[in-house]
Design a protein around this motif. Structure first.
Motif, mmCIF file in Angstrom:
data_model
loop_
_atom_site.group_PDB
_atom_site.id
_atom_site.type_symbol
_atom_site.label_atom_id
_atom_site.label_comp_id
_atom_site.label_asym_id
_atom_site.label_seq_id
_atom_site.Cartn_x
_atom_site.Cartn_y
_atom_site.Cartn_z
ATOM 1 N N ARG A 118 0.841 -1.188 0.000
ATOM 2 C CA ARG A 118 0.000 0.000 0.000
ATOM 3 C C ARG A 118 0.873 1.233 0.000
ATOM 4 O O ARG A 118 1.828 1.328 0.769
ATOM 5 N N PRO A 119 0.572 2.200 -0.870
ATOM 6 C CA PRO A 119 1.391 3.411 -0.879
ATOM 7 C C PRO A 119 1.205 4.194 0.420
ATOM 8 O O PRO A 119 0.117 4.252 0.976
ATOM 9 N N ARG A 120 2.292 4.767 0.897
ATOM 10 C CA ARG A 120 2.222 5.569 2.122
ATOM 11 C C ARG A 120 1.530 6.891 1.824
ATOM 12 O O ARG A 120 1.685 7.446 0.739
ATOM 13 N N VAL A 121 0.784 7.361 2.779
ATOM 14 C CA VAL A 121 0.084 8.631 2.633
ATOM 15 C C VAL A 121 0.348 9.473 3.859
ATOM 16 O O VAL A 121 0.807 8.979 4.888
ATOM 17 N N THR A 122 0.066 10.763 3.762
ATOM 18 C CA THR A 122 0.218 11.614 4.934
ATOM 19 C C THR A 122 -0.801 11.173 5.974
ATOM 20 O O THR A 122 -1.918 10.774 5.648
ATOM 21 N N GLY A 123 -0.403 11.196 7.178
ATOM 22 C CA GLY A 123 -1.297 10.775 8.242
ATOM 23 C C GLY A 123 -1.100 9.326 8.621
ATOM 24 O O GLY A 123 -1.771 8.812 9.507
ATOM 25 N N ASP A 124 -0.208 8.608 7.907
ATOM 26 C CA ASP A 124 0.078 7.235 8.310
ATOM 27 C C ASP A 124 0.657 7.256 9.715
ATOM 28 O O ASP A 124 1.274 8.231 10.135
ATOM 29 N N TYR A 125 0.493 6.212 10.405
ATOM 30 C CA TYR A 125 0.977 6.168 11.778
ATOM 31 C C TYR A 125 1.775 4.887 11.982
ATOM 32 O O TYR A 125 1.661 3.936 11.219
ATOM 33 N N ASP A 126 2.566 4.895 13.026
ATOM 34 C CA ASP A 126 3.299 3.719 13.411
ATOM 35 C C ASP A 126 2.503 3.043 14.517
ATOM 36 O O ASP A 126 2.176 3.666 15.542
ATOM 37 N N ALA A 127 2.186 1.790 14.301
ATOM 38 C CA ALA A 127 1.380 1.067 15.269
ATOM 39 C C ALA A 127 2.125 0.913 16.584
ATOM 40 O O ALA A 127 3.355 0.746 16.597
ATOM 41 N N TRP A 128 1.436 0.983 17.690
ATOM 42 C CA TRP A 128 2.048 0.840 19.003
ATOM 43 C C TRP A 128 2.382 -0.609 19.247
ATOM 44 O O TRP A 128 1.633 -1.526 18.875
ATOM 45 N N THR A 129 3.495 -0.835 19.796
ATOM 46 C CA THR A 129 3.875 -2.189 20.226
ATOM 47 C C THR A 129 4.358 -2.097 21.662
ATOM 48 O O THR A 129 4.875 -1.049 22.094
ATOM 49 N N PRO A 130 4.237 -3.133 22.424
ATOM 50 C CA PRO A 130 4.696 -3.093 23.821
ATOM 51 C C PRO A 130 6.201 -2.794 23.890
ATOM 52 O O PRO A 130 6.965 -3.222 23.030
ATOM 53 N N LYS A 131 6.589 -2.063 24.883
ATOM 54 C CA LYS A 131 7.981 -1.695 25.133
ATOM 55 C C LYS A 131 8.562 -0.849 23.998
ATOM 56 O O LYS A 131 9.717 -1.016 23.622
ATOM 57 N N SER A 132 7.771 0.005 23.433
ATOM 58 C CA SER A 132 8.318 0.893 22.399
ATOM 59 C C SER A 132 8.209 2.342 22.813
ATOM 60 O O SER A 132 7.490 2.737 23.646
#
Length: 132
Positions: A118-132
């Protein structure tokens, strides 16, 4: 025998036996379209309008009703298209079947069925992962 069982147990393979019987008793044929669907009317509904229905030629797919007959089916006009020499408007497109579930279905970039990212778009986010 197969046709009888399909008419008895399924509604998507054309008309059921009950619909055929009701049409035989109460329906008056109004016309047919280019796909072979046959249109009927007869009786009245709770609002006093004439009941209208279609018996599909093949699978029951409401998208197979042409624009001219769609207006008649929904009481937008009382004149059936075959009675008025209906000519489609310039902006009306010819019928295109519903391709959902077929190999020709629309699959945008990034769909899991296309195998592309999927092409990246503005507003993309990095999903939360434990210990990050």
């Amino acid at each position: 025998m197969k046709k009888f069982l399909l008419q008895f147990f399924t509604w998507w393979n054309g008309a059921t036996l009950n619909t055929r019987f009701h049409t035989w008793r109460h329906g008056a044929e109004v016309g047919t379209d280019e796909f072979g669907n046959v249109y009927y009317q007869g009786g009245t509904d709770s609002e006093g309008r004439t009941r209208r229905w279609v018996m599909y030629n093949g699978l029951a797919d409401a998208s197979r009703i042409p624009a001219a007959w769609h207006g008649w089916m929904h009481h937008r006009t009382d004149i059936a298209p075959n009675d008025e020499n209906y000519q489609p408007r310039a902006w009306q497109k010819p019928h295109k079947p519903n391709l959902t579930g077929s190999p020709a279905a629309y699959r945008p970039k990034g769909s899991i069925l296309t195998g592309t990212e999927r092409p990246r778009v503005t507003g993309d986010y990095d999903a939360w992962t434990p210990k990050s």
